[in-house]
Motif scaffolding. Structure first.
Motif, PDB file in Angstrom:
ATOM      1  N   THR A 113      -3.997   5.945   9.310  1.00 17.19           N
ATOM      2  CA  THR A 113      -3.829   6.916   8.247  1.00 17.19           C
ATOM      3  C   THR A 113      -4.445   6.376   6.957  1.00 17.19           C
ATOM      4  OG1 THR A 113      -1.638   6.016   7.763  1.00 17.19           O
ATOM      5  CG2 THR A 113      -1.742   7.939   9.206  1.00 17.19           C
TER       6      THR A 113
ATOM      7  N   GLY B  27       0.820  -1.206   0.000  1.00 12.69           N
ATOM      8  CA  GLY B  27       0.000   0.000   0.000  1.00 12.69           C
ATOM      9  C   GLY B  27       0.852   1.253   0.000  1.00 12.69           C
TER      10      GLY B  27
ATOM     11  N   GLN C  55      -2.830  10.130   2.573  1.00 13.20           N
ATOM     12  CA  GLN C  55      -3.685  11.181   3.114  1.00 13.20           C
ATOM     13  C   GLN C  55      -3.584  12.462   2.301  1.00 13.20           C
ATOM     14  OE1 GLN C  55      -0.966   9.950   4.655  1.00 13.20           O
ATOM     15  NE2 GLN C  55      -0.289  11.260   6.336  1.00 13.20           N
TER      16      GLN C  55
ATOM     17  N   ARG D   9      -9.057   3.810  -1.388  1.00 12.70           N
ATOM     18  CA  ARG D   9      -8.503   4.677  -0.353  1.00 12.70           C
ATOM     19  C   ARG D   9      -9.273   4.417   0.945  1.00 12.70           C
ATOM     20  NH1 ARG D   9      -6.040   9.372  -1.346  1.00 12.70           N
ATOM     21  NH2 ARG D   9      -7.395  10.399   0.181  1.00 12.70           N
TER      22      ARG D   9
ATOM     23  N   HIS E 111      -4.576   5.042   3.450  1.00 14.71           N
ATOM     24  CA  HIS E 111      -3.674   4.333   2.546  1.00 14.71           C
ATOM     25  C   HIS E 111      -4.402   3.986   1.256  1.00 14.71           C
ATOM     26  CE1 HIS E 111      -0.729   3.941   5.750  1.00 14.71           C
ATOM     27  NE2 HIS E 111       0.082   3.351   4.899  1.00 14.71           N
TER      28      HIS E 111
ATOM     29  N   VAL F 266      -4.645   1.049  -1.169  1.00 15.90           N
ATOM     30  CA  VAL F 266      -4.336  -0.383  -1.161  1.00 15.90           C
ATOM     31  C   VAL F 266      -5.205  -1.083  -2.196  1.00 15.90           C
ATOM     32  CG1 VAL F 266      -3.635  -0.430   1.270  1.00 15.90           C
ATOM     33  CG2 VAL F 266      -6.027  -0.816   0.681  1.00 15.90           C
TER      34      VAL F 266
ATOM     35  N   ASN G 297       6.190   5.607   2.680  1.00 20.58           N
ATOM     36  CA  ASN G 297       6.393   4.494   3.602  1.00 20.58           C
ATOM     37  C   ASN G 297       7.809   3.940   3.583  1.00 20.58           C
ATOM     38  OD1 ASN G 297       3.963   4.279   4.976  1.00 20.58           O
ATOM     39  ND2 ASN G 297       3.019   3.016   3.405  1.00 20.58           N
TER      40      ASN G 297
ATOM     41  N   HIS H 196      -8.744   3.967   5.614  1.00 21.06           N
ATOM     42  CA  HIS H 196      -7.877   4.047   6.792  1.00 21.06           C
ATOM     43  C   HIS H 196      -7.438   2.645   7.195  1.00 21.06           C
ATOM     44  CE1 HIS H 196      -9.859   7.969   7.067  1.00 21.06           C
ATOM     45  NE2 HIS H 196      -8.897   8.352   7.875  1.00 21.06           N
TER      46      HIS H 196
ATOM     47  N   TRP I 115       5.161   0.343  11.328  1.00 24.47           N
ATOM     48  CA  TRP I 115       4.469   0.419  10.047  1.00 24.47           C
ATOM     49  C   TRP I 115       2.969   0.189  10.201  1.00 24.47           C
ATOM     50  CZ3 TRP I 115       2.192  -3.980   7.509  1.00 24.47           C
ATOM     51  CH2 TRP I 115       1.665  -3.701   6.239  1.00 24.47           C
TER      52      TRP I 115
ATOM     53  N   GLN J 181       0.960   5.314   1.393  1.00 23.40           N
ATOM     54  CA  GLN J 181       0.385   6.353   2.243  1.00 23.40           C
ATOM     55  C   GLN J 181      -0.283   7.395   1.355  1.00 23.40           C
ATOM     56  OE1 GLN J 181       1.360   6.279   5.730  1.00 23.40           O
ATOM     57  NE2 GLN J 181       1.043   8.353   6.472  1.00 23.40           N
TER      58      GLN J 181
END
Length: 374
Positions: free
Chosen positions: A84, A41, A45, A77, A86, A88, A288, A79, A235, A43
């Motif tokens: 936060t 994934g 935000q 998208r 992500h 994924v 990340n 949490h 992480w 990050q």
């Protein structure tokens, strides 16, 4: 796992392993969807930063491909790690959500302990899910108003962060997150958006282990190893992983870092020669590659550790954080954190022009490398 003495890996060896796992050692030809999965994934935000992350990693990255995958619901998208947002894969969102839910709740309650004292979490969760079950997109404030009805919400911000995403698993839907698109956050139930149920936290529930967590450990090491269990916690944000690590140990190899910490890894994962050249890379905010570790010295000096959590975009030179960068009006401006040689300035300038061209889409663009600190 063998009982032989663990081989030591110095900081440079760990750096090259990280770059290889994070697709930063050489451009990758893997498809966008596969890259997001391989990286565990991205990050996200800051909605446009995943595009920067993938441009720096993939040989021929077309931003429209990422946008299409979001619209097609193959990427999502939501949490997850560290509470936060992500980006994924849909499969990972459904596989990982239940395992992260207790952490998501605990982090909100730790932040708003007094404001949420006495709140009936299960009733709030049930009310939120029932409201969201109609499939209509809602902002956080809209959901709070509907859940509370005519009753005043004494702490709407706290209640909103508890509902989204701690109690109600949601996806942030497009147009947010699309290339060059500014849009507010609108949420729908994750299961409604993806058309599938969330996987249970423990599919077996029979052996006292943690099979979902174990799979998460293996995925983390594939993207970030060799790493310590403290790095895994940093992480993921998950504290309760001892059973997961124990369940995976027979499939892992062990190393030591320069501090003597045990590092775990997959046996056949890439660990390049420490002398492997590392090209200049421009990383997005909150990448990340930095935030995926408790001990970030493999990639950033302690003096600059705070840059990664402050949202600074950074430049990697010889694999390490050496500068920050900003962009405005087609110009990428690089601020060195240490002295640059003439060759360093040339390499950074060339990579910066490439990034400026990507962000400006053919408009006039250039790189400006500021003077090195004395």
């Amino acid at each position: 796992m063998s009982n032989a003495p663990a081989h030591a890996l110095d900081t440079r060896a760990l750096n090259r392993a990280t770059l290889a796992r994070q697709l930063l050692l050489e451009p990758s030809d893997v498809p966008v969807h596969d890259a997001v999965r391989l990286l565990g994934g991205l990050q996200a935000q800051e909605p446009q930063e995943p595009f920067v992350a993938l441009f720096s990693r993939l040989r021929s990255f077309a931003p429209a491909t990422l946008s299409d995958l979001l619209v097609e619901r193959r990427l999502v998208r939501t949490h997850l790690m560290r509470r936060t947002v992500h980006l994924v894969t849909a499969d990972d969102a459904l596989a990982w959500r239940a395992r992260h839910e207790p952490m998501l709740r605990q982090r909100v309650l730790a932040t708003y302990r007094d404001e949420l004292r006495g709140a009936d979490l299960e009733q709030l969760a049930a009310d939120g899910r029932e409201l969201m079950s109609d499939g209509e997109p809602r902002t956080m404030s809209e959901l709070v108003r509907e859940v509370t009805g005519s009753r005043p919400a004494p702490h709407p911000r706290a209640l909103g962060e508890l509902l989204v995403p701690a109690l109600v698993p949601v996806a942030q839907i497009p147009p947010r997150g699309l290339w060059r698109t500014k849009a507010g956050v609108r949420n729908v139930l994750l299961t409604s958006w993806l058309g599938r149920p969330i996987d249970p936290a423990d599919p077996t529930g029979t052996d006292g282990g943690d099979p979902v967590g174990r799979a998460l450990v293996l995925r983390y090491l594939a993207a970030f190893g060799p790493a310590a269990t403290a790095d895994l916690r940093a992480w993921s944000g998950l504290a309760g992983l001892p059973a997961a690590v124990a369940g995976a140990r027979d499939e892992l190899v062990s190393f030591r870092d320069e501090r003597g910490r045990e590092l775990l890894d997959l046996p056949d994962a890439p660990r390049p020669d420490p002398d492997t050249p590392a090209p200049v890379r421009f990383l997005p905010a909150f990448d990340n590659a930095l935030l995926g570790y408790q001990d970030r010295r493999r990639i950033v000096d302690d003096a600059h550790r705070g840059l990664s959590v402050a949202g600074e975009r950074v430049v990697l030179l010889d694999g390490r954080v050496a500068a920050t960068w900003t962009t405005e009006g087609g110009t990428v401006t690089v601020t060195p954190l240490r002295r640059f040689s003439r060759a360093d300035r040339t390499a950074v300038g060339e990579a910066g022009r490439s990034m400026a061209g990507f962000l400006s889409d053919g408009e006039h663009h250039r790189t400006r490398v500021l003077a090195s600190p004395r």
